[in-house]
Design a protein around this motif. Sequence first.
Motif, PDB file in Angstrom:
ATOM      1  N   VAL A   9       0.873  -1.169   0.000  1.00 33.00           N
ATOM      2  CA  VAL A   9       0.000   0.000   0.000  1.00 33.00           C
ATOM      3  C   VAL A   9       0.911   1.220   0.000  1.00 33.00           C
ATOM      4  N   GLY A  10       0.800   2.050  -1.006  1.00 32.13           N
ATOM      5  CA  GLY A  10       1.632   3.246  -1.092  1.00 32.13           C
ATOM      6  C   GLY A  10       0.999   4.403  -0.335  1.00 32.13           C
ATOM      7  N   ILE A  11       1.766   5.000   0.552  1.00 33.93           N
ATOM      8  CA  ILE A  11       1.269   6.106   1.378  1.00 33.93           C
ATOM      9  C   ILE A  11       2.179   7.315   1.156  1.00 33.93           C
ATOM     10  N   ALA A  12       1.591   8.406   0.686  1.00 33.87           N
ATOM     11  CA  ALA A  12       2.358   9.640   0.494  1.00 33.87           C
ATOM     12  C   ALA A  12       2.535  10.324   1.836  1.00 33.87           C
ATOM     13  N   TRP A  23       5.237   5.266  12.253  1.00 30.84           N
ATOM     14  CA  TRP A  23       5.113   3.831  11.990  1.00 30.84           C
ATOM     15  C   TRP A  23       5.915   2.999  12.995  1.00 30.84           C
ATOM     16  N   ALA A  29       6.033  -0.732  14.118  1.00 33.26           N
ATOM     17  CA  ALA A  29       6.754  -1.463  13.067  1.00 33.26           C
ATOM     18  C   ALA A  29       8.144  -1.850  13.554  1.00 33.26           C
ATOM     19  N   VAL A  48       7.977  -0.551   4.805  1.00 30.07           N
ATOM     20  CA  VAL A  48       7.744  -1.023   6.167  1.00 30.07           C
ATOM     21  C   VAL A  48       7.087  -2.404   6.067  1.00 30.07           C
ATOM     22  N   ASP A  49       7.672  -3.397   6.741  1.00 32.82           N
ATOM     23  CA  ASP A  49       7.087  -4.740   6.713  1.00 32.82           C
ATOM     24  C   ASP A  49       5.897  -4.835   7.665  1.00 32.82           C
ATOM     25  N   THR A  50       4.887  -5.577   7.246  1.00 34.44           N
ATOM     26  CA  THR A  50       3.825  -5.978   8.168  1.00 34.44           C
ATOM     27  C   THR A  50       3.865  -7.501   8.228  1.00 34.44           C
ATOM     28  N   THR A  59       1.704  -7.896   3.213  1.00 33.75           N
ATOM     29  CA  THR A  59       1.664  -6.685   2.410  1.00 33.75           C
ATOM     30  C   THR A  59       2.499  -5.604   3.083  1.00 33.75           C
ATOM     31  N   VAL A  61       3.915  -1.621   3.659  1.00 29.47           N
ATOM     32  CA  VAL A  61       3.547  -0.211   3.557  1.00 29.47           C
ATOM     33  C   VAL A  61       4.719   0.493   2.882  1.00 29.47           C
ATOM     34  N   GLN A  85      -3.301   7.592   1.820  1.00 29.53           N
ATOM     35  CA  GLN A  85      -3.187   6.415   0.960  1.00 29.53           C
ATOM     36  C   GLN A  85      -3.165   6.852  -0.499  1.00 29.53           C
ATOM     37  N   HIS A  87      -1.727   4.694  -3.403  1.00 30.66           N
ATOM     38  CA  HIS A  87      -1.993   3.662  -4.404  1.00 30.66           C
ATOM     39  C   HIS A  87      -1.943   2.269  -3.778  1.00 30.66           C
ATOM     40  N   LEU A  88      -2.459   1.297  -4.523  1.00 34.09           N
ATOM     41  CA  LEU A  88      -2.327  -0.122  -4.167  1.00 34.09           C
ATOM     42  C   LEU A  88      -1.505  -0.796  -5.243  1.00 34.09           C
TER      43      LEU A  88
END
Lengths: 146, 146
Positions: A9-12, A23, A29, A48-50, A59, A61, A85, A87-88
């Motif tokens: 998930v792309g977060i600006a 995070w 995180a 960032v790993d989840t 998925t 971040v 948010q 993009h995906l």
Amino acid sequence: MQLGRLNHVGIAVPDMETALAHWRDVMGARCVHEPIVIERAGLLIRFVDTPADGSMHGTQVELLQPLREDSTVSEFLRANPAGGQHHLCFEVPDIHAAHAWFTQAGKRVLGEPRPGAHGHPIFFVHGDDMGGVLTEILETPKEPQP
Amino acid sequence: MQLGRLNHVGIAVPDMETALAHWRDVMGARCVHEPIVIERAGLLIRFVDTPADGSMHGTQVELLQPLREDSTVSEFLRANPAGGQHHLCFEVPDIHAAHAWFTQAGKRVLGEPRPGAHGHPIFFVHGDDMGGVLTEILETPKEPQP
């Protein structure tokens, strides 16, 4: 086409250090990857790993900070100054087949496949043709991502 | 707190049938779950599975269609008529500990823990306090989700 893994998930974010503090310190995180700079897009990126049950990682971040005023997230940040948010990104087995698929479906595909943040081929599909979701398509990396 | 699994990405959609056609026919989703209606929130919800390597399912896509003008996605859809990414939902082991954590961190927690779409306890944290990302916190379901 068959729906692939949600890679990230792309977060600006307006400021990477503030975002990393959020995070790490608030969201908890444990694994933040090394910075990546994409000159062409004018971006500083941190993944960032989840966690995920039963797999190496879930998925990710993807934090995206602009490095100049005409970066690929600058317009988004002018509309959303706090960030949000952006993009995906979904995986596909074959980037060229996917490019042909979305083109044939009448979607505005934004350019030809090109190397993404990790060097694997990607392209974007216009959010206005995708239910408001800017969609990145990534060819599934052959080796595990760093 | 330790970052938990990204359970789902919430996407607001103006029309569920149009959104389902997109996710099935264009994106290639193979598994769309039965409709859920949340009267309190004024929402019709459909979960879409995404695959994951080595686990039963990856992060889900949650499609959210308003059932009335004061639904919890109506304001978002007035600003984004085509729809778009609405929230991220992360899992925690203990909903009350997480509620206390975000409250203590000075974040605007939106109400007490309450049953979410699957009946498991959830709460939301205001996006303006979370880098522009409206964040849902979900206590990890004890049994696999439907």
